[in-house]
Scaffold this motif. Structure first.
Motif, short mmCIF file in Angstrom:
data_model
loop_
_atom_site.label_atom_id
_atom_site.label_comp_id
_atom_site.label_asym_id
_atom_site.label_seq_id
_atom_site.Cartn_x
_atom_site.Cartn_y
_atom_site.Cartn_z
N CYS A 23 0.81 -1.22 0.00
CA CYS A 23 0.00 0.00 0.00
C CYS A 23 0.84 1.27 0.00
CB CYS A 23 -0.96 0.00 1.19
SG CYS A 23 -0.16 0.09 2.80
N LEU A 24 2.15 1.14 0.30
CA LEU A 24 3.04 2.31 0.30
C LEU A 24 3.87 2.41 -0.98
CD1 LEU A 24 4.33 2.64 3.98
CD2 LEU A 24 2.32 3.66 2.90
N VAL A 32 -0.01 4.30 -3.05
CA VAL A 32 -1.32 3.73 -3.37
C VAL A 32 -2.33 4.06 -2.27
CG1 VAL A 32 -2.59 1.59 -3.79
CG2 VAL A 32 -0.28 1.85 -4.69
N LEU A 33 -1.89 3.95 -1.02
CA LEU A 33 -2.79 4.22 0.10
C LEU A 33 -3.25 5.67 0.11
CD1 LEU A 33 -4.23 3.17 2.58
CD2 LEU A 33 -2.12 3.46 3.90
N GLU A 34 -2.36 6.59 -0.21
CA GLU A 34 -2.75 8.01 -0.27
C GLU A 34 -3.75 8.25 -1.40
OE1 GLU A 34 0.90 10.72 1.19
OE2 GLU A 34 1.46 9.21 -0.31
N HIS A 35 -3.53 7.63 -2.55
CA HIS A 35 -4.51 7.73 -3.64
C HIS A 35 -5.87 7.22 -3.18
CE1 HIS A 35 -2.08 9.07 -7.04
NE2 HIS A 35 -1.15 8.18 -6.73
N MET A 102 -9.43 -2.98 -0.30
CA MET A 102 -8.10 -3.56 -0.25
C MET A 102 -7.06 -2.45 -0.36
SD MET A 102 -8.83 -6.74 0.11
CE MET A 102 -10.54 -6.55 0.69
N GLY A 103 -6.08 -2.44 0.52
CA GLY A 103 -5.12 -1.35 0.57
C GLY A 103 -4.14 -1.31 -0.58
N ASP A 104 -4.07 -2.36 -1.39
CA ASP A 104 -3.16 -2.37 -2.53
C ASP A 104 -3.93 -2.37 -3.86
OD1 ASP A 104 -4.18 -4.90 -2.29
OD2 ASP A 104 -2.25 -5.94 -2.22
#
Length: 227
Positions: A23-24, A32-35, A102-104
Motif C-alpha cells: 500500500c506504500l 497507493v494508500l494516499e490515492h 483492499m489497501g493495494d
C-alpha cells in the motif's frame, strides 16, 4: 460512516531497499494508500486501517489524520486472511454500514458511491485473465455464487475487493473462513448481498509489473482513479 482498509498483507522488496508494504508503493508522487484515501466518498468520516508486521511504516507515513478524516489502526497479529483481518475491527466498528477496501488496489470514487447505495454490496468487473481473482456469479443484481473452477473464460466476472457491509457480517464470519469464499457463499445463498457490475477502472497492485504499468499510466496522464 467508517471505511476499513485491509493493509496487513505481505510487503514487496524493491531494488536495493527493504521490504515495503504494497500500500506504500508509489504511483506518481503519492503512495497507493494516499490515492485510495483521497478518493473516499464524502460520507466516510473515519478510516480504520488493518495493519500487520509492517505496521510502523504505514503509521509513520499516514499518521492519525488524512484530509480531515480520523485514521485508526487495528493490528492483525497473524496473516490469517481477509476474514480474520476484518474481525479485528469488530469492536471499533459502529452499528452502521461500512466500506471495505483492499489497501493495494485502486478504485474509482463513483464505484464506491454506487456500492454505498446498497445495504450490502460488492464490486465486480469482467476481466480477460480471471485466474488470479475470486470469480463470482451474479443474477438480477445479486451475488448468486462464488465459483472455483479451473476452466475460466475471458470476460468472467470477478470480485474486485470492494464491499459495503454492516455488523451482521460477523454473524456469518466463522474462524478460519475467508470473507470472499465461505462467508460470501452463505450471503449469496440467502440473497443478502447485491453485486454492482462496472466497466470502468480497477487495478490490483500485486506485482512490480503492475506497479510499473500504473506509473506508466500516470506519466501519460491516464489517471482515471483521480477523476
Amino acid at each position: 460512516m467508517q471505511a476499513v482498509i485491509l493493509a496487513a498483507g505481505e510487503g514487496i522488496r524493491l531494488r536495493g531497499e527493504s521490504i515495503v508494504p504494497k500500500c506504500l508503493l508509489r504511483v506518481g508522487k503519492k503512495t497507493v494508500l494516499e490515492h485510495l484515501l483521497s478518493q473516499l466518498p464524502k460520507e466516510i468520516r473515519e478510516v480504520i486501517i488493518v495493519v500487520g508486521e509492517l505496521k510502523n511504516q504505514i503509521k509513520k507515513h499516514i499518521g492519525t489524520n488524512f484530509n480531515g478524516r480520523h485514521i485508526r489502526y487495528a493490528l492483525q497479529t497473524e496473516p490469517l486472511g481477509t476474514g480474520h483481518a476484518l474481525s479485528v475491527c469488530k469492536d471499533i466498528l459502529d452499528d452502521k454500514k461500512f466500506l471495505v477496501l483492499m489497501g493495494d488496489n485502486l478504485y474509482l470514487k463513483r464505484d464506491m458511491e454506487s456500492c454505498l447505495r446498497h445495504d450490502l454490496c460488492l464490486l465486480t468487473q469482467k476481466i480477460e485473465a480471471p485466474e488470479r481473482f475470486g470469480v463470482v456469479k451474479v443474477e438480477d443484481g445479486n451475488l448468486e455464487d462464488v465459483i472455483e473452477s479451473p476452466k475460466l473464460s475471458a470476460g468472467t466476472l470477478v470480485n474486485c475487493g470492494l464491499y459495503v457491509l454492516d455488523k451482521k457480517i460477523f454473524n456469518y464470519l466463522k474462524p478460519n473462513h475467508e470473507l470472499e469464499k465461505e462467508t460470501f457463499e452463505q450471503l449469496a445463498k440467502e440473497k443478502q448481498i447485491a453485486a454492482f457490475k462496472h466497466n470502468g477502472f480497477w487495478k490490483s497492485m500485486n506485482t512490480l509489473k503492475e506497479v510499473i504499468e500504473l506509473n506508466e499510466m500516470f506519466k501519460k496522464g491516464n489517471t482515471p482513479w483521480i477523476k
